[in-house]
Design a protein around this motif. Sequence first.
Motif, PDB file in Angstrom:
ATOM      1  N   ARG A   9      22.593  -8.641 -35.551  1.00  0.00           N
ATOM      2  CA  ARG A   9      22.404  -8.093 -36.902  1.00  0.00           C
ATOM      3  C   ARG A   9      21.226  -8.776 -37.585  1.00  0.00           C
ATOM      4  O   ARG A   9      20.359  -8.130 -38.171  1.00  0.00           O
ATOM      5  N   ALA A  64      19.001  -5.472 -46.336  1.00  0.00           N
ATOM      6  CA  ALA A  64      20.439  -5.208 -46.467  1.00  0.00           C
ATOM      7  C   ALA A  64      21.217  -5.855 -45.325  1.00  0.00           C
ATOM      8  O   ALA A  64      22.298  -6.423 -45.535  1.00  0.00           O
ATOM      9  N   LEU A  65      20.666  -5.792 -44.135  1.00  0.00           N
ATOM     10  CA  LEU A  65      21.339  -6.418 -42.996  1.00  0.00           C
ATOM     11  C   LEU A  65      21.440  -7.932 -43.167  1.00  0.00           C
ATOM     12  O   LEU A  65      22.425  -8.549 -42.770  1.00  0.00           O
ATOM     13  N   VAL A  67      21.458  -9.678 -46.076  1.00  0.00           N
ATOM     14  CA  VAL A  67      22.184 -10.185 -47.252  1.00  0.00           C
ATOM     15  C   VAL A  67      23.586  -9.601 -47.430  1.00  0.00           C
ATOM     16  O   VAL A  67      24.342 -10.099 -48.244  1.00  0.00           O
ATOM     17  N   THR A  68      23.919  -8.578 -46.682  1.00  0.00           N
ATOM     18  CA  THR A  68      25.242  -7.967 -46.823  1.00  0.00           C
ATOM     19  C   THR A  68      26.313  -8.911 -46.304  1.00  0.00           C
ATOM     20  O   THR A  68      26.162  -9.472 -45.219  1.00  0.00           O
ATOM     21  N   PRO A  69      27.407  -9.085 -47.048  1.00  0.00           N
ATOM     22  CA  PRO A  69      28.499  -9.935 -46.547  1.00  0.00           C
ATOM     23  C   PRO A  69      29.033  -9.392 -45.220  1.00  0.00           C
ATOM     24  O   PRO A  69      29.015  -8.186 -44.969  1.00  0.00           O
ATOM     25  N   GLN A  72      31.064  -5.991 -44.607  1.00  0.00           N
ATOM     26  CA  GLN A  72      30.341  -4.729 -44.812  1.00  0.00           C
ATOM     27  C   GLN A  72      29.103  -4.620 -43.928  1.00  0.00           C
ATOM     28  O   GLN A  72      28.534  -3.545 -43.792  1.00  0.00           O
ATOM     29  N   ALA A  73      28.673  -5.706 -43.334  1.00  0.00           N
ATOM     30  CA  ALA A  73      27.446  -5.712 -42.549  1.00  0.00           C
ATOM     31  C   ALA A  73      27.530  -4.813 -41.322  1.00  0.00           C
ATOM     32  O   ALA A  73      26.530  -4.251 -40.889  1.00  0.00           O
ATOM     33  N   ARG A  75      28.890  -1.841 -41.080  1.00  0.00           N
ATOM     34  CA  ARG A  75      28.548  -0.476 -41.491  1.00  0.00           C
ATOM     35  C   ARG A  75      27.036  -0.353 -41.733  1.00  0.00           C
ATOM     36  O   ARG A  75      26.415   0.620 -41.363  1.00  0.00           O
ATOM     37  N   THR A  76      26.447  -1.384 -42.330  1.00  0.00           N
ATOM     38  CA  THR A  76      25.007  -1.376 -42.572  1.00  0.00           C
ATOM     39  C   THR A  76      24.247  -1.356 -41.249  1.00  0.00           C
ATOM     40  O   THR A  76      23.255  -0.651 -41.101  1.00  0.00           O
ATOM     41  N   THR A  77      24.724  -2.118 -40.280  1.00  0.00           N
ATOM     42  CA  THR A  77      24.096  -2.140 -38.957  1.00  0.00           C
ATOM     43  C   THR A  77      24.201  -0.766 -38.302  1.00  0.00           C
ATOM     44  O   THR A  77      23.234  -0.265 -37.716  1.00  0.00           O
ATOM     45  N   THR A  80      21.694   1.525 -39.906  1.00  0.00           N
ATOM     46  CA  THR A  80      20.347   1.195 -39.449  1.00  0.00           C
ATOM     47  C   THR A  80      20.089   1.758 -38.061  1.00  0.00           C
ATOM     48  O   THR A  80      19.033   2.314 -37.785  1.00  0.00           O
TER      49      THR A  80
END
Length: 125
Positions: A9, A64-65, A67-69, A72-73, A75-77, A80
């Motif tokens: 990530r 976002a990848l 700094v996201t906790p 939740q990271a 889902r952000t990954t 992306t």
Amino acid sequence: MTKTWDTTRKSIGTLSIWLGTGALFAPRAITRLLGVDPAATTDDVALPLLVRLVAARNIAMGAALLVTPVPQARRTTELTMLLTGLDAAAVLTSFRTGDVARRSAALSVIVLSTASAGYLHWHRD
């Protein structure tokens, strides 16, 4: 979360920021490097704007990848990787119409394969 996933990530986030920053400041050079028709990289007035829009998205997703906790990271990954896959599909479509060089298509296949493998790997965990 596994340590491997967290490292990946952070790597994807950092790479997205670096690539986005390069494209933001040198959109014509980046597109030439990726194999876009040289005439288009010098004559097309919309090209820098479009490349900078994608660059801004890459920078935002990379940040976002990073700094996201952790909960939740994931889902952000996934988001992306989905956007990366869509980008690769767009390049492959352009290759079929003759708008980009073979090296761009090859790079897109590598990126798409890597994103797909990562997606499958993370969904097995």
